[in-house]
Design a protein around this motif. Structure first.
Motif, PDB file in Angstrom:
ATOM      1  N   MET A   1       0.831  -1.203   0.000  1.00  0.00           N
ATOM      2  CA  MET A   1       0.000   0.000   0.000  1.00  0.00           C
ATOM      3  C   MET A   1       0.866   1.253   0.000  1.00  0.00           C
ATOM      4  O   MET A   1       0.511   2.235  -0.621  1.00  0.00           O
ATOM      5  CB  MET A   1      -0.923  -0.036   1.217  1.00  0.00           C
ATOM      6  N   GLN A   2       1.973   1.211   0.693  1.00  0.00           N
ATOM      7  CA  GLN A   2       2.856   2.362   0.750  1.00  0.00           C
ATOM      8  C   GLN A   2       3.431   2.678  -0.632  1.00  0.00           C
ATOM      9  O   GLN A   2       3.586   3.836  -0.992  1.00  0.00           O
ATOM     10  CB  GLN A   2       3.985   2.114   1.741  1.00  0.00           C
ATOM     11  N   ALA A   3       3.712   1.645  -1.419  1.00  0.00           N
ATOM     12  CA  ALA A   3       4.234   1.862  -2.771  1.00  0.00           C
ATOM     13  C   ALA A   3       3.200   2.581  -3.634  1.00  0.00           C
ATOM     14  O   ALA A   3       3.552   3.376  -4.504  1.00  0.00           O
ATOM     15  CB  ALA A   3       4.617   0.530  -3.402  1.00  0.00           C
ATOM     16  N   PHE A   4       1.927   2.309  -3.395  1.00  0.00           N
ATOM     17  CA  PHE A   4       0.860   2.984  -4.144  1.00  0.00           C
ATOM     18  C   PHE A   4       0.899   4.487  -3.897  1.00  0.00           C
ATOM     19  O   PHE A   4       0.839   5.283  -4.825  1.00  0.00           O
ATOM     20  CB  PHE A   4      -0.503   2.416  -3.751  1.00  0.00           C
ATOM     21  N   PHE A   5       1.000   4.900  -2.632  1.00  0.00           N
ATOM     22  CA  PHE A   5       1.017   6.320  -2.300  1.00  0.00           C
ATOM     23  C   PHE A   5       2.301   7.000  -2.764  1.00  0.00           C
ATOM     24  O   PHE A   5       2.300   8.186  -3.055  1.00  0.00           O
ATOM     25  CB  PHE A   5       0.799   6.532  -0.804  1.00  0.00           C
ATOM     26  N   GLU A   6       3.385   6.265  -2.816  1.00  0.00           N
ATOM     27  CA  GLU A   6       4.629   6.837  -3.306  1.00  0.00           C
ATOM     28  C   GLU A   6       4.604   7.040  -4.812  1.00  0.00           C
ATOM     29  O   GLU A   6       5.281   7.905  -5.335  1.00  0.00           O
ATOM     30  CB  GLU A   6       5.799   5.950  -2.916  1.00  0.00           C
ATOM     31  N   SER A   7       3.804   6.236  -5.529  1.00  0.00           N
ATOM     32  CA  SER A   7       3.756   6.340  -6.982  1.00  0.00           C
ATOM     33  C   SER A   7       2.802   7.427  -7.475  1.00  0.00           C
ATOM     34  O   SER A   7       2.804   7.749  -8.651  1.00  0.00           O
ATOM     35  CB  SER A   7       3.349   4.995  -7.589  1.00  0.00           C
ATOM     36  N   ILE A   8       1.991   7.988  -6.594  1.00  0.00           N
ATOM     37  CA  ILE A   8       1.052   9.040  -6.979  1.00  0.00           C
ATOM     38  C   ILE A   8       1.811  10.341  -7.193  1.00  0.00           C
ATOM     39  O   ILE A   8       2.657  10.721  -6.383  1.00  0.00           O
ATOM     40  CB  ILE A   8      -0.029   9.233  -5.897  1.00  0.00           C
ATOM     41  N   ASN A   9       1.505  11.022  -8.281  1.00  0.00           N
ATOM     42  CA  ASN A   9       2.123  12.315  -8.554  1.00  0.00           C
ATOM     43  C   ASN A   9       1.295  13.399  -7.860  1.00  0.00           C
ATOM     44  O   ASN A   9       0.311  13.899  -8.397  1.00  0.00           O
ATOM     45  CB  ASN A   9       2.191  12.558 -10.065  1.00  0.00           C
ATOM     46  N   TRP A  10       1.699  13.757  -6.647  1.00  0.00           N
ATOM     47  CA  TRP A  10       0.929  14.693  -5.830  1.00  0.00           C
ATOM     48  C   TRP A  10       0.929  16.098  -6.409  1.00  0.00           C
ATOM     49  O   TRP A  10       0.065  16.910  -6.085  1.00  0.00           O
ATOM     50  CB  TRP A  10       1.453  14.697  -4.399  1.00  0.00           C
ATOM     51  N   ALA A  11       1.873  16.426  -7.278  1.00  0.00           N
ATOM     52  CA  ALA A  11       1.903  17.748  -7.909  1.00  0.00           C
ATOM     53  C   ALA A  11       0.711  17.939  -8.843  1.00  0.00           C
ATOM     54  O   ALA A  11       0.290  19.059  -9.085  1.00  0.00           O
ATOM     55  CB  ALA A  11       3.212  17.926  -8.675  1.00  0.00           C
ATOM     56  N   ILE A  12       0.157  16.853  -9.349  1.00  0.00           N
ATOM     57  CA  ILE A  12      -1.028  16.929 -10.209  1.00  0.00           C
ATOM     58  C   ILE A  12      -2.308  16.784  -9.391  1.00  0.00           C
ATOM     59  O   ILE A  12      -3.288  17.487  -9.616  1.00  0.00           O
ATOM     60  CB  ILE A  12      -0.964  15.845 -11.306  1.00  0.00           C
ATOM     61  N   ILE A  13      -2.310  15.889  -8.436  1.00  0.00           N
ATOM     62  CA  ILE A  13      -3.509  15.588  -7.652  1.00  0.00           C
ATOM     63  C   ILE A  13      -3.897  16.732  -6.723  1.00  0.00           C
ATOM     64  O   ILE A  13      -5.073  17.062  -6.598  1.00  0.00           O
ATOM     65  CB  ILE A  13      -3.297  14.293  -6.822  1.00  0.00           C
ATOM     66  N   THR A  14      -2.939  17.370  -6.073  1.00  0.00           N
ATOM     67  CA  THR A  14      -3.235  18.410  -5.082  1.00  0.00           C
ATOM     68  C   THR A  14      -4.025  19.588  -5.661  1.00  0.00           C
ATOM     69  O   THR A  14      -5.041  19.978  -5.083  1.00  0.00           O
ATOM     70  CB  THR A  14      -1.934  18.893  -4.407  1.00  0.00           C
TER      71      THR A  14
END
Length: 67
Positions: free
Chosen positions: A1-14
């Motif tokens: 599950m941690q790998a999933f959150f690390e792979s998210i591009n937060w610069a786009i999602i935020t």
């Protein structure tokens, strides 16, 4: 599950989450102030809240009454 959150591009999602939150708040405030809107008022509340980014946009395009 941690790998999933690390792979998210937060610069786009935020920014999308911020835009969604602002749209939601503005639409709910406008919905609460409006006396007359197109269709049942309770229906527009559920559209605004549960249809994410598209719901508030639909409310501003189709729900608000323009005289």
């Amino acid at each position: 599950m941690q790998a999933f959150f690390e792979s998210i591009n937060w610069a786009i999602i935020t920014p999308l989450l911020i835009i969604q939150g602002i749209l939601l708040i503005v639409a709910i405030i406008d919905w609460a102030k409006e006396e007359e809107i197109r269709g049942p008022k309770w229906m527009w509340f559920f559209i605004i809240v549960f249809v994410n980014i598209i719901g508030p946009i639909l409310y501003f395009i189709f729900g608000k009454r323009r005289d």
